[in-house]
Design an enzyme around this catalytic site. Sequence first.
Site, PDB file in Angstrom:
ATOM      1  CG  ASP A  61      -2.041   1.175   1.241  1.00  0.00           C
ATOM      2  OD1 ASP A  61      -1.602   2.293   1.809  1.00  0.00           O
ATOM      3  OD2 ASP A  61      -3.084   1.066   0.680  1.00  0.00           O
ATOM      4  CB  THR A  94      -0.723   7.036  -2.305  1.00  0.00           C
ATOM      5  OG1 THR A  94      -0.828   5.659  -2.105  1.00  0.00           O
ATOM      6  CG2 THR A  94      -1.917   7.672  -1.315  1.00  0.00           C
ATOM      7  CB  THR A  95       1.333   3.992  -5.823  1.00  0.00           C
ATOM      8  OG1 THR A  95       1.268   3.283  -4.473  1.00  0.00           O
ATOM      9  CG2 THR A  95       2.708   3.590  -6.700  1.00  0.00           C
ATOM     10  CG  ASP A 389      -6.830   2.184   0.927  1.00  0.00           C
ATOM     11  OD1 ASP A 389      -6.964   3.048   1.686  1.00  0.00           O
ATOM     12  OD2 ASP A 389      -5.787   1.499   0.573  1.00  0.00           O
TER      13      ASP A 389
END
Length: 529
Positions: A61, A94-95, A389
């Site tokens: 994550d 986010t990545t 999430d």
Amino acid sequence: MSNVPIIILKEGTEEVREREARKQNITAMAAIAETVRSTLGPKGMSKMLVDSMGDVTITNDGAEILKNLDIENIAANMMVNVAKSIDEDIGDGTTSAVIFSAALLNNALELIEQDIHPKPIIHGYKIAADKALEVIKEIAEKISRDDNEILKNAAKTAMNSKDIAPLKNFFSDLALKAVKHIAEEDGNTFAKVSNVKIVKAPGKSLKDTELINGVYTQKEKVNMMMPDIIKDAKIAVIRRKLDVKKTEFDAQVRISSPSEIQKFLDQEEKILLDYLKIFKDLGVNMIVNSSDISDKFGAYLAKEGIAGIKNVGESDYKSILKAVGAKLVDDLTSLSEDDLGFAETIHFEKLGDDEYTLFSGCKNPKSVSILLKGGLDKILSTAEVSLNDVLSVIAKIIDTKTVVAGGGAIYIELAKRIRAYANEISGKEQLAVNAFALALEEIPKTLIRNAGLEEIEKLTELRASHKTADDKWVGIDTITNTIGDNFKKGIVEPAELINHIIKSGSELANLILRVDRIISAKGSKPAGL
């Protein structure tokens, strides 16, 4: 005038200027992107994080990895903050945000090294971002909050890269039911995701996880003689200390005979019995108190078959209020039938090493619980992050009612349209707009690389597949390693996520490109190192 230099900074101050300053900042931010790049997508790798105490966390994550990195670099911290804001506002992505930001900066650095001034690059990035947001608004698929199949598909897409992916069908159904319980017509479901309480219960397996039509709170009953199970519960939620009031100032009570001692004790007992009468007259059989309940009053309650929990925290009692439909009361004399909440069953039970109180069978609850079961605590912690999430993604789509295809499809379509837009622009800004389009392709390129596929071949095939407007959702499915219409395959994500990635990524890149000097005080580490 003499040519003696004028020194305005203290001795020991370090200064890095122009191109070198930008290069240092961009290099630091690229290093952050490289840390999480390999985690992107269903076939992404995991990272092992070891903290200062020696505790080990294994996760893929992006938000969790960045949160646990001990970063001193100021520029790199700015990128981490962008990723955190996306995690807070959307719950996922986010990545992708970090990879896109780093690609924009690397492409800008190449242009700067070709002697192009940062100003036209900044302007080019801004107009390209505005155009991209305009395109997303135009092509995003509109859905309703009742399109359960699409909402489930979005949940599965969010889970594809998580450790709970093997159970994505089970968890997507459970997460959708949980969000539907708390969703209202006010378009603010995302803010209410915290009303879905996840309770970890070691033992059994993840597929034994269940949705509770009520709420768990980590509290034990006040007195062991209180009933373990209460049926058809009438619940009073109060904020009042159930004990004999102590005086605010030091005081003395002069007693001259044994009978006066007894009168004093009788008066204290009368206060407690008056409290008890209020609850008995209303038929209350469960008390939730944010304040204290004395041992003596707890014994009185147990004798009457009334259960109670005390010192309940604010977030917990708010969840209970929403679940059981009660009203918080401060003054017991004003407590009425209208203030009470109801639940079919209240059950006191032990989960792992902790004592819990479960309120279940609530009518129209606006707060529910997911009892997350699993064999190991590490598995439960990872599953909890993933499930949060997924809940956030579903809630965001219910609020915004727009989705796009995942698997890089939206980025390839945007890159195609931004390149066409670049042909309408003259000057050096055209180079920046093309650099923006190239940065958009970095996300599908990373998905392809992480799946172990031939990068150039698949990316070329993807570009060629976007011939007409009908091909806008063609992307890479890295589970089956095929290229096709990902929307039809059910690979979807919130359109708002892509908006956020583009806005925050371009704003961060432009902010860094405006920096032409790093001035570090004596003893501090230069920002770009």
